[in-house]
Design a protein around this motif. Structure first.
Motif, PDB file in Angstrom:
ATOM      1  N   ALA A 166       6.068   7.728  -4.205  1.00 35.39           N
ATOM      2  CA  ALA A 166       6.193   9.169  -4.005  1.00 35.39           C
ATOM      3  C   ALA A 166       5.260   9.958  -4.915  1.00 35.39           C
ATOM      4  O   ALA A 166       4.691  10.978  -4.502  1.00 35.39           O
ATOM      5  CB  ALA A 166       7.645   9.599  -4.230  1.00 35.39           C
ATOM      6  N   VAL A 167       5.092   9.511  -6.164  1.00 33.63           N
ATOM      7  CA  VAL A 167       4.162  10.195  -7.069  1.00 33.63           C
ATOM      8  C   VAL A 167       2.746  10.141  -6.502  1.00 33.63           C
ATOM      9  O   VAL A 167       1.995  11.116  -6.558  1.00 33.63           O
ATOM     10  CB  VAL A 167       4.240   9.576  -8.479  1.00 33.63           C
ATOM     11  N   ASP A 168       2.374   8.980  -5.933  1.00 31.36           N
ATOM     12  CA  ASP A 168       1.046   8.862  -5.326  1.00 31.36           C
ATOM     13  C   ASP A 168       0.888   9.779  -4.109  1.00 31.36           C
ATOM     14  O   ASP A 168      -0.239  10.071  -3.694  1.00 31.36           O
ATOM     15  CB  ASP A 168       0.792   7.412  -4.906  1.00 31.36           C
ATOM     16  N   HIS A 169       2.010  10.203  -3.521  1.00 31.45           N
ATOM     17  CA  HIS A 169       1.958  11.082  -2.350  1.00 31.45           C
ATOM     18  C   HIS A 169       2.182  12.561  -2.711  1.00 31.45           C
ATOM     19  O   HIS A 169       2.527  13.373  -1.854  1.00 31.45           O
ATOM     20  CB  HIS A 169       2.989  10.634  -1.304  1.00 31.45           C
ATOM     21  N   GLY A 170       2.009  12.885  -3.988  1.00 23.96           N
ATOM     22  CA  GLY A 170       1.978  14.288  -4.372  1.00 23.96           C
ATOM     23  C   GLY A 170       3.235  14.842  -5.014  1.00 23.96           C
ATOM     24  O   GLY A 170       3.247  15.997  -5.447  1.00 23.96           O
ATOM     25  N   TYR A 171       4.305  14.054  -5.087  1.00 24.06           N
ATOM     26  CA  TYR A 171       5.519  14.540  -5.753  1.00 24.06           C
ATOM     27  C   TYR A 171       5.344  14.433  -7.268  1.00 24.06           C
ATOM     28  O   TYR A 171       4.627  13.558  -7.774  1.00 24.06           O
ATOM     29  CB  TYR A 171       6.738  13.710  -5.335  1.00 24.06           C
ATOM     30  N   THR A 172       6.031  15.305  -7.991  1.00 21.87           N
ATOM     31  CA  THR A 172       6.040  15.184  -9.445  1.00 21.87           C
ATOM     32  C   THR A 172       7.081  14.142  -9.865  1.00 21.87           C
ATOM     33  O   THR A 172       7.997  13.823  -9.105  1.00 21.87           O
ATOM     34  CB  THR A 172       6.377  16.523 -10.109  1.00 21.87           C
ATOM     35  N   ARG A 173       6.926  13.617 -11.060  1.00 20.34           N
ATOM     36  CA  ARG A 173       7.885  12.621 -11.552  1.00 20.34           C
ATOM     37  C   ARG A 173       9.311  13.168 -11.574  1.00 20.34           C
ATOM     38  O   ARG A 173      10.237  12.496 -11.110  1.00 20.34           O
ATOM     39  CB  ARG A 173       7.476  12.126 -12.949  1.00 20.34           C
ATOM     40  N   PRO A 174       9.533  14.382 -12.115  1.00 21.09           N
ATOM     41  CA  PRO A 174      10.911  14.900 -12.097  1.00 21.09           C
ATOM     42  C   PRO A 174      11.482  15.038 -10.690  1.00 21.09           C
ATOM     43  O   PRO A 174      12.671  14.776 -10.474  1.00 21.09           O
ATOM     44  CB  PRO A 174      10.785  16.265 -12.789  1.00 21.09           C
ATOM     45  N   GLN A 175      10.677  15.426  -9.705  1.00 16.07           N
ATOM     46  CA  GLN A 175      11.178  15.547  -8.332  1.00 16.07           C
ATOM     47  C   GLN A 175      11.672  14.208  -7.801  1.00 16.07           C
ATOM     48  O   GLN A 175      12.738  14.125  -7.173  1.00 16.07           O
ATOM     49  CB  GLN A 175      10.072  16.100  -7.416  1.00 16.07           C
ATOM     50  N   VAL A 176      10.907  13.163  -8.049  1.00 20.51           N
ATOM     51  CA  VAL A 176      11.287  11.844  -7.543  1.00 20.51           C
ATOM     52  C   VAL A 176      12.526  11.329  -8.279  1.00 20.51           C
ATOM     53  O   VAL A 176      13.456  10.790  -7.659  1.00 20.51           O
ATOM     54  CB  VAL A 176      10.128  10.845  -7.697  1.00 20.51           C
ATOM     55  N   LEU A 177      12.568  11.503  -9.579  1.00 23.73           N
ATOM     56  CA  LEU A 177      13.703  11.010 -10.352  1.00 23.73           C
ATOM     57  C   LEU A 177      14.980  11.766  -9.993  1.00 23.73           C
ATOM     58  O   LEU A 177      16.072  11.186  -9.973  1.00 23.73           O
ATOM     59  CB  LEU A 177      13.403  11.124 -11.844  1.00 23.73           C
ATOM     60  N   ILE A 178      14.854  13.050  -9.708  1.00 21.12           N
ATOM     61  CA  ILE A 178      16.030  13.811  -9.259  1.00 21.12           C
ATOM     62  C   ILE A 178      16.526  13.266  -7.924  1.00 21.12           C
ATOM     63  O   ILE A 178      17.740  13.120  -7.697  1.00 21.12           O
ATOM     64  CB  ILE A 178      15.691  15.309  -9.156  1.00 21.12           C
TER      65      ILE A 178
END
Length: 461
Positions: free
Chosen positions: A282-294
């Motif tokens: 997901a980070v590679d697809h433009g999400y931030t780390r906090p967004q994915v971890l949430i």
């Protein structure tokens, strides 16, 4: 004249011990998943450059996940070693040993120097600690789950009840998975908010060092747990002089062991792809780390609800239909889940992980503890259930992140191979469930759970 007060009812010692054992299993599995998911998360974020800096970014990520797989490769060995002594010496002592090794391994990873400090010894030591962790975790789940299931069986016999609740009580051990995921995601979310240079220099170490707190709490509870009554009774029973070692007994009829391995592949593949690997994807697809971890945290919270519901339902309608429903749902949702992730919307990302992990994967995973322990007799249950479970984690969770990384590199980042990987693993679980015999209503020491029974246990007749 003062009337005599009625004596205050004394707490049922079996119930008190059962609650303590269930809490012990919950904490043990939470430590297990916390340690492994913290590693998976940090590996996805920074381990490629910290421990494999001379490789290009894609190879560095694959190498980092390779050390993730190393911990899984060691798990079956841990199942064999701790299963043997757990079946011969007792469940409790093995549970204490596995928890100490697990927590210590994670803590030491947090102290490791990186490649820039000690060169090639950094990845060597990292892989060594992963192997130690893997061996410990290989024996952890089996001991924790067996203790709960066997204490439940003893308590129900003592009360004379005919309604079996092994699925419900064993779900506390299974709940350690999302609890460990929530805890690891929460801790990593906090430290990932640090500036990048601080996160890369020291922030990534904090989640590993905090595992010492979980270890201390878990040991405090486990020291108060009594040995399994079923194991104690089996130990005191007359023994035949020619009884084989537990591993030899299990391998003498390998089909139940193979089925125990295959039935968990769908759940563990989904778990690996939709937690640790999903962070990198997901980070590679433009999400931030906090967004994915949430998103991972919300999905794990949903799993905390679905797991006990699925496990309780399996006590009523059977293990097979519940696990089968989860496998079908996982296959049906595979393409929609990846499409939602690829949308780039943080809200749809949360929905994707709630559907894929919180609902489908948890439905498969919830009854697994009771199902696997019901497939083996008391004198080999630790060995058989542990090896079956850990082989499933090796195949389903150990290799799937590496396979997924390779597929993404080969197919220019397309999510289609990942969806097919989820579908294929769910199909393996579904086909295996079709071959299993229903066991939720059987007593644990019934003839169906003896390896010397003419009809191998766990096989559909």
């Amino acid at each position: 004249m003062q009337s005599a007060r009625a004596p205050r009812p004394q707490p049922d010692p079996d119930s008190r011990q059962l609650r303590r054992v269930a809490l012990s299993g919950l904490l043990g599995t939470a430590v297990e998943f916390y340690d492994f998911l913290v590693y998976g998360t940090v590996a996805a974020l920074v381990f490629g450059e910290l421990f494999f800096p001379r490789a290009d970014p894609a190879v560095g990520t694959i190498a980092a996940f390779g050390t993730f797989a190393a911990g899984y490769v060691a798990r079956p060995l841990g199942g064999i070693v701790f299963g043997h002594f757990g079946d011969r010496l007792g469940r409790k002592s093995m549970m204490l040993m596995t928890m100490v090794l697990m927590g210590a391994g994670s803590f030491l990873i947090g102290l490791l120097p990186t490649y820039d400090t000690i060169g090639v010894w950094a990845p060597v030591l990292l892989i060594t600690l992963r192997v130690v962790q893997g061996i410990a975790i290989g024996g952890e789940w089996g001991g924790a789950t067996l203790m709960v299931v066997e204490h439940v069986e003893h308590a129900e016999r003592t009360r004379g009840t005919t309604h079996r609740r092994r699925g419900l009580w064993s779900s506390f051990t299974q709940l350690g998975a999302p609890l460990g995921s929530v805890t690891s995601a929460g801790v990593v979310t906090l430290v990932s908010m640090l500036p990048d240079d601080e996160f890369r220099s020291w922030g990534w170490r904090v989640p590993f060092l905090l595992s010492l707190v979980l270890l201390a709490v878990g040991l405090f509870v486990r020291l108060k747990v009594a040995e399994s009554p079923l194991f104690t009774a089996a130990k005191q029973a007359p023994r035949t002089p020619a009884r084989r070692p537990p591993l030899a007994e299990v391998l003498r009829r390998p089909r139940p062991l193979l089925l125990a391995c295959c039935v968990g592949i769908g759940a563990f593949t989904a778990q690996a792809l939709l937690t640790g690997f999903m962070i990198s994807y997901a980070v590679d697809h433009g999400y931030t780390r906090p967004q994915v971890l949430i998103a991972v945290t919300v999905a794990s919270c949903a799993a905390l609800v679905v797991l006990p519901v699925a496990s309780t339902l399996s006590d009523r309608v059977g293990r097979r239909p519940v696990v089968l429903a989860g496998a079908v749902a996982s296959a049906a949702l595979a393409f929609p889940v990846l499409a939602l992730v690829d949308s780039g919307s943080p809200g749809l990302l949360i929905l994707a992980l709630v559907l894929g992990q919180g609902l489908a994967q948890s439905t498969m995973y919830g009854p697994l503890g009771a199902l696997l322990t019901e497939m083996f007799g008391t004198h080999v249950r630790y060995t058989g259930a542990s090896i079956g479970y850990q082989m499933a984690t090796l195949v389903g969770a150990g290799f799937s992140p590496v396979i997924a990384s390779s597929l993404l590199a080969a197919y220019d980042g397309s999510s289609t191979p990942l969806s097919l990987l989820l579908c294929g693993s769910a199909a393996i679980t579904a086909l295996t469930v079709w071959r299993l015999r229903e066991t939720h209503a059987d007593a644990l020491d019934s003839p169906a759970h003896r390896l010397d029974n003419p009809a191998p246990e766990g096989i559909r007749s």
